[in-house]
Each structure stands twice: as structure tokens, then as C-alpha cells.
Design an enzyme around this catalytic site. Structure first.
Site, short mmCIF file in Angstrom:
data_model
loop_
_atom_site.label_atom_id
_atom_site.label_comp_id
_atom_site.label_asym_id
_atom_site.label_seq_id
_atom_site.Cartn_x
_atom_site.Cartn_y
_atom_site.Cartn_z
CG LEU A 227 -1.29 0.97 1.77
CD1 LEU A 227 -2.71 1.62 0.22
CD2 LEU A 227 -2.96 1.34 2.28
CG ASP A 228 -0.25 4.56 0.09
OD1 ASP A 228 -1.51 4.52 -1.46
OD2 ASP A 228 -1.22 5.39 1.03
CD GLU A 229 5.70 0.48 1.99
OE1 GLU A 229 6.27 -0.12 1.43
OE2 GLU A 229 5.15 0.82 2.78
#
Length: 299
Positions: free
Chosen positions: A243-245
Site C-alpha cells: 500500500l502506497d509504496e
């Protein structure tokens, strides 16, 4: 598609029908540029734009983006691809060659907040975002009127974590039906499953409303306010299972201070989100982004 938009895109395609782009990454070594230049010369092509970058000597990875032109490009493109394989094998290249007469097809996913969607549609309408947008998918009806006002089909597919598998099956069917090249999450507030992400590696662009890696996940403005930050930002990145990486394409920031409450932070943040996402999508469409490990090289 609006008539003026059609005309602008057709003008771009006609103007660039004899142009192509070549993106290359490979271990750095002597002779790469010389060999590619000779190959293009032997195929009657002229280099009109070239950008390159090499990582540090310890790793030594070479990246190249070339735009080249040749008369009767449509007739040559198959031979160009086939014959370039020899060079690619010689230097251990990862590469792709795209032709500007082939319009890329972009699907937009959105939820309730429409500022990023509006920016993309206005840029597309003005001819600054040269792509086809065959559909918009949403888990809310909020965007229907604006999307359909642009003559774009709108698909409302309710989504939540309990029916995620069934929802993504419908979405994937639509993406295949419309032959989509790029997926843009314009504030689509649903987490995608690994199965969905794996079907479109490095072809899903998200906008996150914080300056990553700060404030990953939900409610970043509330957490930023509590932390008393003096800068807030937005990050556009490719989606991965983490997530979001995923690899970051573009970021920007705007100053805030103690007078700004959470609502103010969100309001200022929307300005940044719109422009950051638009630039990231534009660069991807223009074949300017190469993914390297969990980073991007933007040429």
C-alpha cells in the site's frame, strides 16, 4: 469524444504518424548509443530527441529514451521491432518501442472526490493529454454527469471489501473489452487486490494525498495537522501490492502553517494532487517513465 478534442488528437496523430519512441534499460557498457544510432540510420530513421541516464558505477545501469522519425513508419514498424531484437540480446536490454500513430487508451477510476478527474478531463479536452479515454469506472454515481458531458461512457460498479473479488472481475472484463493500456486511480478510494495489480504491472497510476513516505494510508491530512507540519504534498506512483509504496513518478508540496486547520490542508492539498497526477499520467503516456527496482527514471 468532443469534436474539438477529436480534431486536436487527430492533428497530433497526423503530425507524428512517422515518429516512434524507443525506451531501453540495460547494464552500462561501451557502444550502446553507437549501436542504436547505427541501427536507426540503417533503417532510414532520424533521431529527433534523445535522453539518457546512468546510475552509479557500482550498479551501472543505463537508461535511454529516443524519439525517432522515418518516412512510411507504419510499413517499417514490424521490421524495426524484429531486427532490434539482435541488439537487445547483445546488450541484455529491457526495451519497448512504441509508435505515435497508435493512440494509447486510458481508463480512469474515481470515487466521490472529483478534482483529479476534472483536471484530467480538462487537460484531455484541451489536447494536452494525448490519449483516448474510452471509459470511467466509479463506485459512486457522483461523477456520472461530468463524465457523460464529455461523451465518455460511465460505469457505476458499487464496491466494498466484502464484494471486492466480484467487483474486480467486472472491472477486468471492461478493461479487456476496451483494450486499456493505462489505468489511472483519480482518488479511487478502494484497495486493489494482488490479482488485479498483477494483471497490469506498472500500468496503474495512483495519486496519494500526502508527500510519501510520510503519512501512508488513510486520513493523511488529519495526521499531518496533529503533527504540525509546515509542508503538505501529494505523490503519484505506480501501484504495487504494498500500500502506497510503489515506484514514485512525481511529487510536489505547498506550504501551510499553524493557522490552517484540517479542512484548509485538504483544500490546499487538492491543488497539488491535481497537478501531480496530471504530470505523472502525461509522462507515462509519452513513454518518459522507466521503472527500476522500486524507483522510476523519468526522461
Amino acid at each position: 469524444m468532443l469534436t474539438s478534442t477529436k480534431q486536436q488528437i487527430q492533428h497530433f496523430l497526423t503530425k507524428n504518424e512517422d515518429k516512434a519512441r524507443l525506451l531501453v534499460s540495460c547494464p552500462d557498457q561501451p557502444g550502446i548509443v553507437s549501436c542504436i544510432s547505427r541501427f536507426l540510420y540503417e533503417h532510414g530513421a532520424n533521431i529527433v530527441e534523445s535522453n539518457q541516464y546512468t546510475t552509479d558505477h557500482e550498479e551501472g545501469t543505463f537508461f535511454l529514451r529516443i524519439v525517432f522519425a522515418s518516412e512510411n513508419m507504419k510499413e517499417k514498424e514490424e521490421n524495426l521491432k524484429i531486427n532490434f531484437h539482435t541488439i537487445a540480446e547483445q546488450f541484455g536490454m529491457t526495451w519497448r518501442m512504441t509508435f505515435l500513430h497508435e493512440l494509447k487508451r486510458t481508463a480512469i477510476f474515481v470515487s466521490k472526490e472529483l478534482h483529479c478527474l476534472r483536471e484530467l478531463l480538462y487537460e484531455w479536452e484541451s489536447g494536452n493529454l494525448v490519449t483516448d479515454i474510452p471509459l470511467v469506472i466509479s463506485n459512486h454515481e457522483t461523477a456520472r454527469d461530468i463524465v457523460e458531458s464529455f461523451g465518455i461512457p460511465f460505469y457505476y460498479i458499487p464496491a466494498n471489501k466484502d464484494i471486492r473479488k466480484e467487483v474486480e472481475e467486472k472491472q477486468l472484463e471492461l478493461l479487456e473489452e476496451y483494450d486499456i493500456d493505462l489505468i489511472v486511480l483519480a482518488r479511487y478510494m478502494q484497495i486493489l487486490t494482488p490479482n488485479f495489480v498483477d494483471r497490469h504491472p506498472s500500468k496503474i497510476i495512483n495519486i496519494h494525498h500526502s508527500f510519501l513516505p510520510a503519512f501512508i494510508g488513510a486520513n493523511p491530512h488529519k495526521r499531518a495537522y496533529k503533527r504540525g507540519v509546515k509542508l503538505i504534498g501529494a505523490t503519484s506512483h505506480y501501484v504495487t501490492d504494498d500500500l502506497d509504496e510503489g515506484p514514485i513518478i512525481e511529487q510536489d508540496v505547498i506550504r501551510v502553517d499553524h493557522r490552517n486547520n484540517v479542512h484548509d490542508l485538504k483544500k490546499k492539498g487538492r491543488l497539488i494532487e491535481r497537478s501531480v497526477l496530471n504530470r505523472a499520467v502525461k509522462w507515462d503516456i509519452e513513454d518518459r517513465v522507466l521503472v527500476h527496482k522500486n524507483k522510476t527514471i523519468v526522461l
